[in-house]
Write an enzyme that holds these catalytic residues in place. Sequence first.
Site, mmCIF file in Angstrom:
data_model
loop_
_atom_site.group_PDB
_atom_site.id
_atom_site.type_symbol
_atom_site.label_atom_id
_atom_site.label_comp_id
_atom_site.label_asym_id
_atom_site.label_seq_id
_atom_site.Cartn_x
_atom_site.Cartn_y
_atom_site.Cartn_z
ATOM 1 N N GLU A 30 0.838 -1.200 0.000
ATOM 2 C CA GLU A 30 0.000 0.000 0.000
ATOM 3 C C GLU A 30 0.873 1.250 0.000
ATOM 4 O O GLU A 30 0.557 2.234 -0.678
ATOM 5 C CB GLU A 30 -0.942 0.003 1.202
ATOM 6 C CG GLU A 30 -2.078 -0.981 1.088
ATOM 7 C CD GLU A 30 -3.055 -0.905 2.243
ATOM 8 O OE1 GLU A 30 -3.010 0.074 3.038
ATOM 9 O OE2 GLU A 30 -3.878 -1.824 2.372
ATOM 10 N N ASP A 69 -9.199 0.122 -0.518
ATOM 11 C CA ASP A 69 -7.967 0.824 -0.157
ATOM 12 C C ASP A 69 -7.841 2.202 -0.793
ATOM 13 O O ASP A 69 -7.425 3.152 -0.129
ATOM 14 C CB ASP A 69 -6.743 -0.021 -0.540
ATOM 15 C CG ASP A 69 -6.640 -1.289 0.289
ATOM 16 O OD1 ASP A 69 -7.022 -1.260 1.479
ATOM 17 O OD2 ASP A 69 -6.181 -2.306 -0.258
ATOM 18 N N LYS A 89 -4.133 -6.566 -2.412
ATOM 19 C CA LYS A 89 -4.205 -7.838 -1.698
ATOM 20 C C LYS A 89 -3.071 -8.747 -2.128
ATOM 21 O O LYS A 89 -2.621 -8.695 -3.265
ATOM 22 C CB LYS A 89 -5.512 -8.572 -2.042
ATOM 23 C CG LYS A 89 -6.710 -8.114 -1.286
ATOM 24 C CD LYS A 89 -6.654 -8.580 0.146
ATOM 25 C CE LYS A 89 -7.897 -8.185 0.896
ATOM 26 N NZ LYS A 89 -7.636 -7.527 2.143
#
Length: 145
Positions: A30, A69, A89
């Site tokens: 991320e 996200d 993911k």
Amino acid sequence: MSKWAQGVYQVINQAKYVGNGMPRYRSGWEHSFMRFCDTNDNILQWASESINIPYRNPITGKQSIYVPDFLITYRDKNNQLKAEMIEIKPKKQSVEPVKKKRMTKQYLHEVVTWGVNQAKWKAATEYALDRGWEFKVLTEEHLGL
């Protein structure tokens, strides 16, 4: 950076970040995507964990909330304006588990995770389509990690 890293991302291009508060990353993947959004000239706006999507949890049967996200707005290679919701993911969680000969706790956990993810992603796909957006799940392979 470790895929397990967590923290607050320090936004470089404040005008591009349209989320609430400081964006938090829950993995190194991320964090890498945040840096990409923040520094890529084609990304016009981005937000982290800014959308709440209702869905029914297939395990509990209860209404739940899914928070993708990212939401990004960008110009594609044809200079068209696009919006996408992005979920980051591990690849293992983005594919259906391979049936095992024995029902181990790990296999059952993978099946539950897959089922819940499928319900979340179905709701997210519908939510995105209703707004003229796309929904994508990106893994470490997509991110080149």
